[in-house]
Design a protein around this motif. Sequence first.
Motif, PDB file in Angstrom:
ATOM      1  N   PRO A 164      62.077  34.858  38.597  1.00  0.00           N
ATOM      2  CA  PRO A 164      61.967  33.332  38.105  1.00  0.00           C
ATOM      3  C   PRO A 164      60.754  32.905  38.505  1.00  0.00           C
ATOM      4  O   PRO A 164      59.607  33.435  39.157  1.00  0.00           O
ATOM      5  CB  PRO A 164      63.136  33.063  39.292  1.00  0.00           C
ATOM      6  N   ALA A 165      60.574  31.795  37.505  1.00  0.00           N
ATOM      7  CA  ALA A 165      59.196  30.823  37.910  1.00  0.00           C
ATOM      8  C   ALA A 165      58.994  30.466  39.437  1.00  0.00           C
ATOM      9  O   ALA A 165      60.341  30.315  40.163  1.00  0.00           O
ATOM     10  CB  ALA A 165      59.396  29.860  37.059  1.00  0.00           C
ATOM     11  N   VAL A 166      57.785  30.139  39.782  1.00  0.00           N
ATOM     12  CA  VAL A 166      57.795  29.511  41.233  1.00  0.00           C
ATOM     13  C   VAL A 166      57.765  28.190  40.929  1.00  0.00           C
ATOM     14  O   VAL A 166      57.142  27.271  39.889  1.00  0.00           O
ATOM     15  CB  VAL A 166      56.282  29.918  41.742  1.00  0.00           C
ATOM     16  N   ASP A 167      58.454  27.481  41.671  1.00  0.00           N
ATOM     17  CA  ASP A 167      58.528  25.771  41.577  1.00  0.00           C
ATOM     18  C   ASP A 167      57.159  25.300  41.673  1.00  0.00           C
ATOM     19  O   ASP A 167      56.649  25.601  42.415  1.00  0.00           O
ATOM     20  CB  ASP A 167      59.481  25.237  42.977  1.00  0.00           C
ATOM     21  N   GLY A 168      57.196  24.492  40.652  1.00  0.00           N
ATOM     22  CA  GLY A 168      55.690  23.551  40.701  1.00  0.00           C
ATOM     23  C   GLY A 168      54.738  24.437  39.683  1.00  0.00           C
ATOM     24  O   GLY A 168      53.966  23.745  39.440  1.00  0.00           O
ATOM     25  N   HIS A 169      55.125  25.506  39.247  1.00  0.00           N
ATOM     26  CA  HIS A 169      54.033  26.369  38.279  1.00  0.00           C
ATOM     27  C   HIS A 169      54.919  27.103  37.261  1.00  0.00           C
ATOM     28  O   HIS A 169      54.597  28.112  36.541  1.00  0.00           O
ATOM     29  CB  HIS A 169      53.588  27.509  38.950  1.00  0.00           C
ATOM     30  N   GLU A 170      55.813  26.073  36.681  1.00  0.00           N
ATOM     31  CA  GLU A 170      56.656  26.748  35.476  1.00  0.00           C
ATOM     32  C   GLU A 170      56.038  26.901  34.253  1.00  0.00           C
ATOM     33  O   GLU A 170      56.630  27.733  33.413  1.00  0.00           O
ATOM     34  CB  GLU A 170      57.938  25.698  35.410  1.00  0.00           C
TER      35      GLU A 170
ATOM     36  N   ARG B 289      62.525  36.565  48.461  1.00  0.00           N
ATOM     37  CA  ARG B 289      62.424  36.843  47.042  1.00  0.00           C
ATOM     38  C   ARG B 289      62.609  38.653  47.039  1.00  0.00           C
ATOM     39  O   ARG B 289      63.210  39.160  46.143  1.00  0.00           O
ATOM     40  CB  ARG B 289      61.189  36.570  46.610  1.00  0.00           C
TER      41      ARG B 289
ATOM     42  N   LYS C 139      55.187  35.434  34.797  1.00  0.00           N
ATOM     43  CA  LYS C 139      55.983  35.250  36.144  1.00  0.00           C
ATOM     44  C   LYS C 139      55.546  36.218  37.217  1.00  0.00           C
ATOM     45  O   LYS C 139      55.591  37.409  37.080  1.00  0.00           O
ATOM     46  CB  LYS C 139      57.488  35.412  35.785  1.00  0.00           C
TER      47      LYS C 139
END
Length: 210
Positions: free
Chosen positions: A117-123, A103, A128
């Motif tokens: 961007p969002a973190v996978d699983g925590h959209e 990142r 952010k």
Amino acid sequence: SDGRLVSEEVQGEADEEGFLDIRVKAVREVVDPFDQYQDILNCLDYLSGEPCVDTDRIGIWGTSFGCCHAIYVTASDSRVKCLVGQAGGPFLGEVFSEFAAQRAIEKAQGVYGAMPPAVDGHETLIGKPDIAKMARYRAAVEKVNVPALLIDQEDEELFDRTTQLPVLVDLLKDKVPVSYHTFPGTHYDIYERNYPEGSKLARDWFLKYL
């Protein structure tokens, strides 16, 4: 606090007084731990100037990532005399370390702009997280030297709680009063179902040590 003003335009030349006209975007809801840390210091500065505040009796109380902030500030600012932290930890930066380096590279190379961007699983989270910065946000826990009440949720699902507050308890137990308490439930239960009891524990801790 004010939103961060960001421009993707070339700035050009300023006038003789140093001013220039440029189109900017106000960016909010970026979880930047260092900006938030500075906000907390600003609050302490303000409180320290209020005649009704006893500056020898300032406590701090934080939940989730706010718990990380509470520990970080306590470790770095001697104005804090008492600590309560819930459902977070001083070592959460390590949780992000696996992909934080990538990142950071992407951010430096301009792959994404001011809004990460969002973190996978925590959209669905509001805000952010700037993972590149969060991974570098580590408290100097050895400098915590005040009474500390630390509270966890037994079924914490966002991270391995056994690597966080219990470790801090072991580090502090021989030098300051420290207490560790768990409630049944998952992470967000501390905000609702367990909030009244957690608040009572925090109140009693502050009354005892402040």
